[in-house]
Design an enzyme around this catalytic site. Structure first.
Site, short mmCIF file in Angstrom:
data_model
loop_
_atom_site.label_atom_id
_atom_site.label_comp_id
_atom_site.label_asym_id
_atom_site.label_seq_id
_atom_site.Cartn_x
_atom_site.Cartn_y
_atom_site.Cartn_z
N HIS A 54 35.53 -17.84 -25.28
CA HIS A 54 36.80 -18.43 -24.83
C HIS A 54 37.93 -17.90 -25.70
CE1 HIS A 54 34.08 -21.14 -22.71
NE2 HIS A 54 35.10 -21.46 -21.94
N ASP A 68 36.91 -16.47 -20.95
CA ASP A 68 37.48 -17.45 -20.02
C ASP A 68 38.71 -18.06 -20.68
OD1 ASP A 68 35.42 -16.94 -18.32
OD2 ASP A 68 34.58 -18.97 -18.35
#
Length: 258
Positions: free
Chosen positions: A225, A75
């Site tokens: 991430h 993400d």
């Protein structure tokens, strides 16, 4: 009505409720933030919603648990210099990944987005503005958050955005999942993640491996991430360790066959 009859009626209603919940099983989806319960290291966790209920809405958090396969996803809401190294490492290991991006990221990092596409990675829809989508009950407003990002991606890469969606912050509702499904999207949750998003308190190498190695499991959908400096630094070794454990890396097309 006599007291005895009232008691019997209450018991009957309670039994009916229990039976209803049993029949529904994991088909009932409550609005909330996606979460996991790990019962045993090396085995798949239990998600906030059951796999069967999610599949009915073209959503998943887990792949085939009989197969040693990992689905690697990232993400990204912004860029801080770590993604290029992550892409270099993925290229070195010939590992496919999916990057779920927001509008701000695509607008400011067009070259990186084009590189993701050219190197065979999936770029998925993390919405245009990263709102709490469970608070959007209007179908047109929900659709706009996704289609505006589709348009931006098309204008940036010349390609159509693949129909994979990840709810911002993992917050979802059954209504949202149905809206995404109606738009042709498959919703991707995850079965393994760790606290890697806080750049003011990045995990150490040891802390990262302490979560990502013991908890890996067959069919794992891993969320990392790409803003994490730690992830950029350990990814080469992490992919090597996972491969040594016998895992291969699959794509989201495999996660949603048919």
């Amino acid at each position: 009505m006599r007291r005895r009859d009232i008691v019997l009626l209450i018991l009957a209603l309670a039994l009916a409720l229990v039976l209803m919940l049993w029949v529904l099983g994991d088909s009932a989806l409550e609005t909330g933030s996606w979460g996991l319960s790990f019962r045993q290291e090396g085995t798949a966790p239990i998600g906030s919603a059951g796999a069967d209920a999610l599949r009915a809405l073209d959503a998943a958090y887990l792949g085939d648990t009989t197969q040693p396969v990992i689905y690697l996803t990232f993400d990204a809401g912004y860029e801080n210099g770590s993604t290029e190294k992550i892409l270099d490492t993925l290229q070195k290991h010939e590992v496919p990944a999916a990057f779920f991006l927001v509008g701000n990221y695509i607008e400011k990092n067009a070259d990186l987005v084009r590189r993701m596409v050219s190197e065979g990675h999936i770029v998925g829809n993390h919405t245009m503005h990263h709102p709490d989508m469970s608070q959007i009950s209007d179908g047109a407003a929900f659709e706009k958050e996704l289609t505006d990002l589709e348009t931006l991606f098309r204008d940036t890469t010349g390609e159509e955005m693949p129909k994979y969606y990840r709810p911002p912050q993992g917050i979802y509702s059954e209504e949202n999942l149905k809206m995404a499904q109606d738009l042709g999207y498959k919703t991707v949750f995850w079965s393994l993640a760790y606290v890697d998003w806080n750049n003011d308190a990045q995990p150490t190498r040891e802390e990262a491996f302490g979560k990502l190695i013991p908890r890996i499991h067959n069919g794992a959908v891993v969320l990392l991430h790409s803003t994490s400096r730690t992830n950029a630094e350990i990814l080469d070794e992490l992919l090597t360790k996972w491969k040594e454990l016998g895992y291969r890396f699959g794509t989201l097309e495999e996660l949603f066959p048919g």
